[in-house]
Scaffold this motif. Structure first.
Motif, short mmCIF file in Angstrom:
data_model
loop_
_atom_site.label_atom_id
_atom_site.label_comp_id
_atom_site.label_asym_id
_atom_site.label_seq_id
_atom_site.Cartn_x
_atom_site.Cartn_y
_atom_site.Cartn_z
N GLU A 201 11.43 -27.41 -6.25
CA GLU A 201 11.94 -26.06 -6.04
C GLU A 201 12.36 -25.40 -7.34
OE1 GLU A 201 15.58 -23.77 -3.63
OE2 GLU A 201 15.41 -25.96 -3.56
N GLN A 202 13.06 -26.14 -8.20
CA GLN A 202 13.50 -25.57 -9.48
C GLN A 202 12.31 -25.28 -10.39
OE1 GLN A 202 16.67 -24.70 -9.36
NE2 GLN A 202 16.57 -25.77 -7.39
N LYS A 205 10.38 -22.06 -9.47
CA LYS A 205 10.99 -20.79 -9.87
C LYS A 205 10.44 -20.29 -11.19
CE LYS A 205 15.33 -21.70 -7.42
NZ LYS A 205 16.79 -22.00 -7.55
N LYS A 206 9.85 -21.20 -11.99
CA LYS A 206 9.28 -20.81 -13.29
C LYS A 206 7.78 -20.51 -13.19
CE LYS A 206 10.92 -24.73 -14.94
NZ LYS A 206 11.26 -25.85 -15.85
N ARG A 298 13.84 -20.92 -1.14
CA ARG A 298 12.65 -20.10 -0.98
C ARG A 298 12.17 -20.11 0.47
NH1 ARG A 298 10.15 -15.60 -1.37
NH2 ARG A 298 7.88 -15.75 -1.49
#
Length: 365
Positions: A201-202, A205-206, A298
């Motif tokens: 998930e982290q 985000k990029k 998300r």
């Protein structure tokens, strides 16, 4: 569905009830103490958890996970009882996860539950893991009669309640969504701490590029193994850059963040689609997301957009209750116990396959 509201068969207790819940169906070992008061309220007295974490690139094997649970069981249970400020003699029942889950870890926790039951002469209550998630989600969020999206490492189901049974409207045909995310995290060597899904998930985000992936809804069901194969294939593509070198500005490069982003967007879109179909079918305006993947912001955001367009709302919990925990087992178990259900010692087994729709939900109208 709309109609005459039926009276709940679960009455307010004449005295307070307290239960200990033990969960260990996968790599989380949890113990929680819950209290049902005479006014009908529910209080979480303690909720303790310890996670078996493996090195990056590795999953958790049943034997090693079971050993972890055996080593930590007493510490976790003692901590839960101490934080609840009770003694074992104050308990009305001991609840444990009967299934579904991994065989060896389930057996380890069931053995602990049986031992405590015999030592302190307390009745046992075997609990369906999935029903535990649902009941704790309902209790924490206040959702009345939602469509439930249950998404975790071992399960992916769209569920709705009818006539004292949680009916499965749709589910995965192969692997669960959490298993899909976890396995890809291992492919790109993401850390397992605190969990592979969280790190996916982290990383997502990029991500800036949406790569093509199969969109495999099959009616009300989904298939995820082919998507996993397809996303893994991108890591062998000549355009793939494992480190995502910032000095390479080519639009044709594929980075791990792009793959995480693409995997999430595609899989979550499929889940939102089948959930919306279930909402339309039963006329519900509520969605409750439970299970470990339900922590994903998300997924909550995408589900919220769909629900808002239908004039509905989304209910979700934080990591205390989304991720496997003992308190959800205590909640579902105590509801069963108050309806007169107990698990005889001779039948206090566990099973890797225990479907959500096999449970008699006696405490709901």
């Amino acid at each position: 569905m709309p109609g005459r509201r039926r009276e709940s068969p679960l009455k307010n207790p004449s005295r307070a009830y307290i239960a200990l819940g033990l969960e260990g169906s996968a790599n989380k070992l949890g113990a929680g103490v819950i209290k049902h008061a005479v006014d009908g309220s529910t209080e979480v007295l303690s909720n303790v958890r310890h996670t078996y974490i493996t090195p990056p690139g590795e999953g958790f094997l049943p034997r090693d996970t079971a050993q972890h649970h055996r080593e930590w069981a007493l510490t976790v249970i003692k901590d839960a009882v101490a934080k609840a400020k009770i003694t074992m003699h104050d308990l009305d029942c001991i609840c444990y996860t009967k299934g579904p889950g991994m065989g060896a870890p389930l057996q380890s926790v069931a053995l602990v539950a049986r031992t405590l039951s015999l030592l302190y002469e307390k009745p046992l209550v075997g609990v369906n893991h999935c029903v535990g998630h649902i009941e704790m989600g309902r209790q924490v969020t206040g959702a009345q009669n939602p469509v439930v999206l249950y998404v975790s490492g071992g399960n992916t189901q769209v569920i709705a309640y009818s006539r004292q049974c949680y009916r499965i409207f749709g589910e995965t045909l192969d692997i669960a969504v959490g298993n899909c995310l976890d396995r890809f995290a291992r492919v790109i060597n993401l850390s397992n701490d605190p969990s592979p899904g969280y790190n996916i998930e982290q990383e997502a985000k990029k991500g800036k590029r949406l790569v093509p992936l199969p969109y495999t809804t099959k009616g009300m069901d989904v298939s995820l193994s082919g998507i996993l194969t397809s996303i893994e294939a991108y890591t062998s593509d000549r355009r793939y850059r494992a480190q995502g070198e910032p000095d390479e500005e080519s639009d044709d490069l594929i980075r791990p963040a792009d793959l995480c982003f693409s995997l999430q967007e595609t899989v979550f879109s499929m889940l939102v689609e089948i959930t919306e179909r279930a909402m339309a079918h039963i006329g519900s305006r509520e969605v409750l997301i439970v299970g470990g993947v339900g922590c994903n912001e998300r997924l909550q955001e995408m589900m919220g957009i769909m629900a808002q367009e239908r004039g509905g709302s989304v209910f979700a919990t934080d990591e205390r209750f989304c991720i496997d925990n003992g308190i959800m087992i205590a909640q579902a178990g105590l509801l069963s116990y108050r309806m007169g259900y107990q698990t005889p010692l001779a039948k206090s087994t566990c099973t890797q396959r225990f479907r959500t729709d096999e449970v008699h939900v006696a405490w709901r109208p």
